[in-house]
Design a protein around this motif. Structure first.
Motif, PDB file in Angstrom:
ATOM      1  N   VAL A 131      -5.635  -6.733 -29.439  1.00  0.00           N
ATOM      2  CA  VAL A 131      -5.850  -6.470 -28.012  1.00  0.00           C
ATOM      3  C   VAL A 131      -6.563  -5.141 -27.805  1.00  0.00           C
ATOM      4  O   VAL A 131      -7.305  -4.978 -26.821  1.00  0.00           O
ATOM      5  N   ARG A 132      -6.386  -4.199 -28.717  1.00  0.00           N
ATOM      6  CA  ARG A 132      -7.109  -2.939 -28.580  1.00  0.00           C
ATOM      7  C   ARG A 132      -8.591  -3.106 -28.915  1.00  0.00           C
ATOM      8  O   ARG A 132      -9.421  -2.360 -28.427  1.00  0.00           O
ATOM      9  N   ILE A 133      -8.902  -4.105 -29.756  1.00  0.00           N
ATOM     10  CA  ILE A 133     -10.302  -4.357 -30.098  1.00  0.00           C
ATOM     11  C   ILE A 133     -11.010  -5.098 -28.969  1.00  0.00           C
ATOM     12  O   ILE A 133     -12.123  -4.737 -28.554  1.00  0.00           O
ATOM     13  N   ILE A 134     -10.347  -6.145 -28.459  1.00  0.00           N
ATOM     14  CA  ILE A 134     -11.010  -6.974 -27.441  1.00  0.00           C
ATOM     15  C   ILE A 134     -10.771  -6.461 -26.025  1.00  0.00           C
ATOM     16  O   ILE A 134     -11.497  -6.839 -25.100  1.00  0.00           O
ATOM     17  N   GLY A 135      -9.775  -5.599 -25.843  1.00  0.00           N
ATOM     18  CA  GLY A 135      -9.454  -5.123 -24.509  1.00  0.00           C
ATOM     19  C   GLY A 135     -10.296  -3.937 -24.079  1.00  0.00           C
ATOM     20  O   GLY A 135     -10.938  -3.265 -24.889  1.00  0.00           O
ATOM     21  N   VAL A 144      -4.454  -1.492 -21.755  1.00  0.00           N
ATOM     22  CA  VAL A 144      -5.754  -2.114 -21.983  1.00  0.00           C
ATOM     23  C   VAL A 144      -5.871  -3.347 -21.095  1.00  0.00           C
ATOM     24  O   VAL A 144      -4.870  -4.010 -20.801  1.00  0.00           O
ATOM     25  N   VAL A 145      -7.091  -3.638 -20.678  1.00  0.00           N
ATOM     26  CA  VAL A 145      -7.365  -4.793 -19.817  1.00  0.00           C
ATOM     27  C   VAL A 145      -8.075  -5.854 -20.644  1.00  0.00           C
ATOM     28  O   VAL A 145      -9.070  -5.568 -21.315  1.00  0.00           O
ATOM     29  N   VAL A 146      -7.550  -7.067 -20.582  1.00  0.00           N
ATOM     30  CA  VAL A 146      -8.121  -8.190 -21.325  1.00  0.00           C
ATOM     31  C   VAL A 146      -8.620  -9.225 -20.319  1.00  0.00           C
ATOM     32  O   VAL A 146      -7.916  -9.559 -19.359  1.00  0.00           O
ATOM     33  N   ARG A 160       3.520   2.311 -35.213  1.00  0.00           N
ATOM     34  CA  ARG A 160       3.159   3.412 -34.323  1.00  0.00           C
ATOM     35  C   ARG A 160       2.166   2.985 -33.257  1.00  0.00           C
ATOM     36  O   ARG A 160       1.938   3.723 -32.297  1.00  0.00           O
ATOM     37  N   ARG A 161       1.563   1.828 -33.432  1.00  0.00           N
ATOM     38  CA  ARG A 161       0.582   1.336 -32.470  1.00  0.00           C
ATOM     39  C   ARG A 161       1.290   0.498 -31.421  1.00  0.00           C
ATOM     40  O   ARG A 161       2.122  -0.353 -31.723  1.00  0.00           O
ATOM     41  N   ARG A 162       0.957   0.723 -30.159  1.00  0.00           N
ATOM     42  CA  ARG A 162       1.550  -0.049 -29.089  1.00  0.00           C
ATOM     43  C   ARG A 162       0.528  -0.195 -27.964  1.00  0.00           C
ATOM     44  O   ARG A 162      -0.453   0.565 -27.906  1.00  0.00           O
TER      45      ARG A 162
END
Length: 310
Positions: A131-135, A144-146, A160-162
């Motif tokens: 989601v961080r890549i595509i958002g 993040v916005v998807v 650690r990633r959220r």
């Protein structure tokens, strides 16, 4: 009755009887945070009782084999009598079998829990990275916005990633106060590490499906955690924006495993709860009873083990 016998009886009682008591108290207006405390305390205490009994059995069986005192170990361990003796060969076989079965059960259960936990953690980490890549990043941390047609908002955490994910459809439908309430709800999940709690309970219920306590916990606790996040959002933004956001987001499709959503669990129950006036007093009879249950659950093993020591 000795320590092993008591711990086994106590673990069985918690595993089979506690879910009924906890479910009834939680449905009678007890605060979600207190209800979650009751469930988690009972689960942890039951696991401690099972684990302590297994450890005592393994250590005692190993010691009896090493010191050649297996003649009376089996009956002494169960607190039946100290006078009964088995023939040496029978006693050694029984003790060895008890040691092997106990160790195998403990190792198998621990392995299943660890494997399930690692699987959930990997899935959440992959989803967070995706989601961080595509958002599209926003001005808010971790949000993040998807692009998606379905109005949805949820959080996911992998190590650690959220991320807090909100779709473009949700942005278009939610008014600013409603969006703020939703984000506060999701941040409460992340701040309280609710995803970790759900992951642990999911792993335990998968590893120990025969225990009603584990099945009851995974059915009840996620909905209670949603209500805890609701309460955190209400304290800042009030009930009306959050209730409106539930209505807007309540028709979305299913979410990925491991995600916690603002309108993802027990929507009807949460909406009814938000429409009710808040309780004026925290010291209600059911809340006090739940508190007593928590204290008794924690203290019973230590009190009984003290009495069992001769």
């Amino acid at each position: 009755m000795n320590a092993v016998t008591y711990l086994l009886i106590y673990a069985v009682a918690l595993s089979w009887l506690a879910p009924t008591v906890l479910s009834r108290l939680a449905s009678d207006g007890v605060s979600p945070r207190l209800a979650v405390t009751g469930w988690l305390t009972t689960v942890a205490t039951a696991l401690f009782a099972w684990g302590a009994a297994l450890v005592i059995l393994v250590v005692g069986a190993a010691h009896s084999l090493i010191t050649h005192t297996a003649l009376t170990f089996c009956v002494e361990t169960l607190g039946i009598t100290e006078a009964v003796e088995f023939p040496p060969v029978v006693a050694t076989v029984l003790t060895g079998a008890l040691l092997a079965v106990t160790a195998a059960v403990a190792v198998r259960t621990a392995h299943r829990v660890v494997v399930a936990m690692l699987k959930v953690r990997r899935a959440n980490r992959r989803h967070t990275e995706a989601v961080r890549i595509i958002g599209r990043p926003t001005g808010d941390d971790d949000v993040v916005v998807v692009t998606a047609e379905q109005p949805t908002a949820y959080c996911v955490s992998g190590g650690r990633r959220r991320a807090i994910v909100i779709t473009t459809s949700a942005l278009a439908l939610l008014k600013p106060p409603e969006l703020a309430a939703v984000l506060a709800h999701e941040r409460a999940h992340l701040r309280g590490h609710h995803h970790h709690v759900v992951a642990v309970l999911t792993a335990l219920s998968a590893a120990l499906p025969q225990l009603p306590l584990m099945r009851g916990a995974i059915r009840s606790v996620p909905a209670l955690l949603e209500m805890c996040a609701d309460d955190a959002s209400i304290r800042t933004h009030g009930r009306a924006p959050l209730l409106a956001s539930l209505v807007v987001l309540g028709t979305r499709h299913g979410l990925p495993d491991g995600a916690l959503a603002a309108a993802g669990t027990a929507v009807a129950d949460r909406a009814l709860r938000l429409m009710q006036p808040p309780h004026q007093s925290r010291w209600q009879p059911k809340a006090m009873l739940m508190s007593l249950v928590v204290v008794a659950t924690l203290s019973a093993p230590s009190v009984a083990l003290t009495l069992c020591v001769h």
